[in-house]
Design an enzyme around this catalytic site. Sequence first.
Site, PDB file in Angstrom:
ATOM      1  N   THR A 145       0.835  -1.207   0.000  1.00  0.00           N
ATOM      2  CA  THR A 145       0.000   0.000   0.000  1.00  0.00           C
ATOM      3  C   THR A 145       0.865   1.249   0.000  1.00  0.00           C
ATOM      4  OG1 THR A 145      -0.084   0.020   2.419  1.00  0.00           O
ATOM      5  CG2 THR A 145      -1.856  -1.159   1.276  1.00  0.00           C
ATOM      6  N   ALA A 146       2.181   1.079  -0.212  1.00  0.00           N
ATOM      7  CA  ALA A 146       3.116   2.194  -0.092  1.00  0.00           C
ATOM      8  C   ALA A 146       3.260   2.919  -1.422  1.00  0.00           C
ATOM      9  CB  ALA A 146       4.464   1.676   0.419  1.00  0.00           C
ATOM     10  N   HIS A 180      -5.071   2.336  -6.161  1.00  0.00           N
ATOM     11  CA  HIS A 180      -4.561   3.319  -5.200  1.00  0.00           C
ATOM     12  C   HIS A 180      -5.687   3.891  -4.321  1.00  0.00           C
ATOM     13  CE1 HIS A 180      -0.891   6.120  -4.582  1.00  0.00           C
ATOM     14  NE2 HIS A 180      -1.586   6.037  -3.457  1.00  0.00           N
ATOM     15  N   ASP A 215      -1.923  -2.135  -4.272  1.00  0.00           N
ATOM     16  CA  ASP A 215      -2.783  -0.958  -4.417  1.00  0.00           C
ATOM     17  C   ASP A 215      -2.054   0.162  -5.145  1.00  0.00           C
ATOM     18  OD1 ASP A 215      -5.264   0.509  -3.756  1.00  0.00           O
ATOM     19  OD2 ASP A 215      -3.934   1.742  -2.520  1.00  0.00           O
ATOM     20  N   ALA A 239      -6.321   2.297  -1.045  1.00  0.00           N
ATOM     21  CA  ALA A 239      -6.211   1.760   0.317  1.00  0.00           C
ATOM     22  C   ALA A 239      -6.439   2.838   1.369  1.00  0.00           C
ATOM     23  CB  ALA A 239      -4.835   1.118   0.522  1.00  0.00           C
ATOM     24  N   GLU A 274       0.963   4.835 -12.764  1.00  0.00           N
ATOM     25  CA  GLU A 274      -0.455   4.964 -12.421  1.00  0.00           C
ATOM     26  C   GLU A 274      -1.107   6.037 -13.280  1.00  0.00           C
ATOM     27  OE1 GLU A 274      -1.026   5.531  -8.218  1.00  0.00           O
ATOM     28  OE2 GLU A 274       0.151   3.775  -7.691  1.00  0.00           O
TER      29      GLU A 274
END
Length: 310
Positions: free
Chosen positions: A235-236, A285, A261, A287, A266
């Site tokens: 999730t980073a 993205h 995520d 989370a 992106e």
Amino acid sequence: MTACRIVITEFMDESAVQRLRQQHHVLYDPTLVDQPGALLAEAPMADALVVRNRTQVRGSLLAALQRCRVIGRLGVGLDNIDLPACEQRGMQVIPATGANAASVAEYTIASALLLLRGAYQASADVAAGLWPRAALSHGREVGGKVMGIVGFGDIGRLTARLAAGLGMQPVAWRGRREASDPLFAEAGVRALTLDELLAEADVVSLNLPLTPQTRGLFDATRIAAMKPGAVLVNTARGGIVDERALAAALREGRLGGAALDVFEAEPLPASAHFQGCPNLLLTPHVAGVTQEANQRVSGMIAEAVLRALG
């Protein structure tokens, strides 16, 4: 007090937008991030800029922010902002530290539960009259499993607490800290080197910022060092994980699953290395974005921007 101009380029909770409008002139257009020409045209008039992770505050945009005094970041990652250049220009950069920690920690725990149990993607088969009971009877419980946390900030500490509440054993990468640092004892976790953590952890949660030191941290070698059957939750930031190496480890059955995520690029382009990849959860993205987290993040940044503008 003289009213200032605030430009908001990505989505923000409406109540926070209205709070800003009570004192200042606000341009709120959550599609502005996808209109670079319009954003560059607005930038010179902005006293404050509010962004999420997609707006790149660097280069031509940063140069155009001629009178901007503060940049509010609706989230915690700052890799989309040229921090040294902002500091040089006297711009204050304010992240929403801690405001979305609960959302991200819950996402991590939910992903671990889903991937270890492996039984929650059979709805279509069951509804169609199939009965894959034998195939789905090999799932694993989280109780007693080791939760390895790489990045022990607000999110990492809350993840450890939630994991312990489920009967998991949280351990944390100590990074540059000493294993005796009180931070770890207070959180009830053992502090390990990264190699030690990967050898023990049934679930590895990544919660650290993207920096030159963490970029590519989970490359093919490090992924291969993970415990066989382990689950990885990122999730980073996507640049921390080698996506192709991870996909290969999943296809070869060396890992038990992964939840991503965040990605190197992106939005994620159509990706051959993830097509048909088993035991993989992909989300765009989100989370750290729930109704509650959006309200907390937006409210925190709105108040911080108001204070910075005086």
